[in-house]
Scaffold this motif. Structure first.
Motif, short mmCIF file in Angstrom:
data_model
loop_
_atom_site.label_atom_id
_atom_site.label_comp_id
_atom_site.label_asym_id
_atom_site.label_seq_id
_atom_site.Cartn_x
_atom_site.Cartn_y
_atom_site.Cartn_z
N UNK A 188 0.97 -1.08 -0.54
CA UNK A 188 -0.18 -0.05 -0.13
C UNK A 188 0.66 1.27 -0.27
N UNK A 240 -1.85 8.24 0.21
CA UNK A 240 -2.66 8.35 1.39
C UNK A 240 -3.99 9.02 0.50
N UNK A 241 -5.60 8.48 0.60
CA UNK A 241 -6.26 9.49 -0.24
C UNK A 241 -6.39 10.62 0.22
N UNK A 293 -4.10 6.72 -3.27
CA UNK A 293 -3.35 5.54 -2.90
C UNK A 293 -3.87 4.34 -3.56
N UNK A 315 -2.96 0.13 -3.89
CA UNK A 315 -2.79 -1.32 -3.40
C UNK A 315 -2.13 -2.09 -4.85
N UNK A 356 -1.49 -6.27 -5.18
CA UNK A 356 -1.96 -7.43 -4.83
C UNK A 356 -1.39 -8.08 -6.22
N UNK A 375 -11.11 4.78 -8.00
CA UNK A 375 -12.18 5.32 -7.88
C UNK A 375 -11.61 5.81 -7.66
N UNK A 377 -5.19 -1.55 -7.10
CA UNK A 377 -6.57 -0.85 -6.82
C UNK A 377 -6.35 0.40 -6.43
N UNK A 378 -7.21 1.69 -6.71
CA UNK A 378 -6.59 2.83 -6.76
C UNK A 378 -8.23 4.04 -6.34
N UNK A 379 -7.43 4.44 -4.78
CA UNK A 379 -8.63 5.58 -4.78
C UNK A 379 -7.82 7.24 -4.35
N UNK A 380 -8.92 7.79 -5.51
CA UNK A 380 -7.53 8.88 -5.95
C UNK A 380 -8.56 10.25 -5.91
#
Lengths: 300, 104
Positions: free
Chosen positions: B21, B24-25, B31, B33, B35, B48, B77-80
């Motif tokens: 990871x 930070x969002x 952020x 992740x 896997x 997202x 996986x991305x949180x933007x």
């Protein structure tokens, strides 16, 4: 720049995970519900906002100077560290686990403006559950240490939670209060409190003021290693007192006395003068060691 | 919010037991992740993002990453929260390095 400054790793600027990495024994950190294992906030998704994999808080177990501890670390950079439903449930679950496991302490790395307003009642309920869980852990004999030195400080409901903990370790950069400066200005007007006056904000809510007032057990440098040293000493020496009505009454009396003594003060400078500080205007410029020496020399 | 899904062909990376990871969002940040995925020569990415309408930019930045790094066999996986393409590229490289076991 001196070597000491180069070597220092700022707690204020670090992420929650970086703080944990420097605070706890190397290699001992085991995260509970790591990213991917827990669901992100359904409330933020419903509002069409991206969530965080850990919902802004990292929980788990580790050792600190060889002693077993549980930890919760809030990420101030994600939505101001605000407490939503899943964020709160993770902290509550950790504190309930502490009651069962009886670690040497729970380390609570607070960096939060309080309730996550997007989650409304779910966030408010989460905060109240955290309060109860902190008190349950302490009643079971597990000390809960609040570490405050992040960019969001400890405000709103998390300000209350911090004061419910066994003790608070704070840095000069840390802030601790109930209503945040901007909330006060919005509700009561700029004449009451100018939230853009950063120096005033720190003189009223900052770590030095809180330490001088006796609200925090220790003042440390804005350095992850200093937080580690302070927390290690706490875990090695703290004895959680049994809950007692006499202690609560004494605390209540102390707070009433404080209100009577300082209610008319408009600024930290006035409070410090009333405390017996000879040169209150010099306090903001004092380094940590000088301020600790100053407090020790104050009349009690 | 916009959800974007992409798949890129990419040289296989050695499989790692642990997820990585990064970031930070927060405003202008994201952020990531990383896997293990289920297709050894494919990098699957799901994003997202709070900034709508940048699908083509994401495709270009991620395509360049998948072409220049061995990222096959990963699910990313991305949180933007509005990160710029330069920040996205740096974070992707950092996350993959951590996934491969290097510290940073």
């Amino acid at each position: 720049m001196s070597l000491a400054l180069v070597a220092r790793k700022s707690w204020f600027e670090a992420t929650a995970r970086a703080r944990l990495g420097g605070l706890l024994d190397a290699g001992s950190l085991q995260e509970i519900l790591p990213p991917g294992a827990a669901q992100p906030s359904p409330h933020l998704a419903a509002l069409d906002l991206p969530g965080a994999f850990d919902d802004g808080v990292v929980i788990g177990r580790a050792t600190l100077a060889g002693r077993p501890v549980l930890f919760a670390a809030q990420e101030g950079q994600f939505m101001g560290g605000a407490v939503g439903e899943i964020h709160g449930a993770k902290i509550v679950g950790l504190l309930r686990r502490a009651v069962q496991e009886k670690p040497a302490a729970v380390l609570f790395l607070i960096d939060s403006g309080g309730v996550r307003l997007h989650e409304a009642n779910a966030g408010l309920i989460a905060i109240s559950e955290i309060m109860r869980a902190v008190l349950d852990a302490r009643a079971a004999g597990v000390p809960v240490l609040a570490l405050v030195g992040g960019s969001c400080g400890a405000f709103g409901g998390m300000g209350i939670v911090a004061k419910l903990c066994s003790a608070i370790l704070i840095s000069e950069e840390g802030r601790l209060a109930l209503s945040g400066p901007e909330v006060i200005e919005t509700v009561a007007g700029v004449e009451e409190f100018d939230s853009k006056d950063r120096a005033l904000v720190w003189r009223v809510t900052g770590g030095k003021h809180r330490y001088l007032m006796g609200d925090c057990a220790a003042l440390v440098e804005d350095d992850i290693a200093a937080f580690r040293a302070g927390a290690s000493e706490f875990v090695a020496t703290w004895q959680e007192p049994l809950p007692s009505v006499a202690n609560l009454r004494a605390t209540q009396q102390r707070l009433e006395n404080r209100l009577a003594a300082y209610a008319t003060c408009r600024d930290g400078l006035q409070v410090w003068a009333a405390l017996g500080v000879a040169q209150p205007e010099a306090v903001p410029l004092l380094d940590r060691d000088s301020l600790v020496a100053l407090k020790e020399g104050l009349p009690t | 919010m916009e959800t974007l899904d992409f798949q890129f062909a990419s040289a296989p990376v050695s499989r790692s037991a642990h997820a990585a990871l990064c970031g930070v969002v927060g405003s202008g940040n994201l952020e990531i992740l990383v896997q293990a995925g289920d297709q050894p020569a494919t990098c699957q990415v799901s994003i997202k993002t709070s900034a709508r309408g940048f699908g083509a930019t994401w495709q270009a930045v991620l395509g360049s990453f998948a072409a220049s790094h061995p990222a096959g066999g990963t699910r990313i996986d991305i949180n933007d929260m509005g990160a710029t393409p330069a920040v996205v590229s740096l974070r992707l490289a950092q996350a993959l390095a951590e996934y491969r076991g290097g510290e940073q």
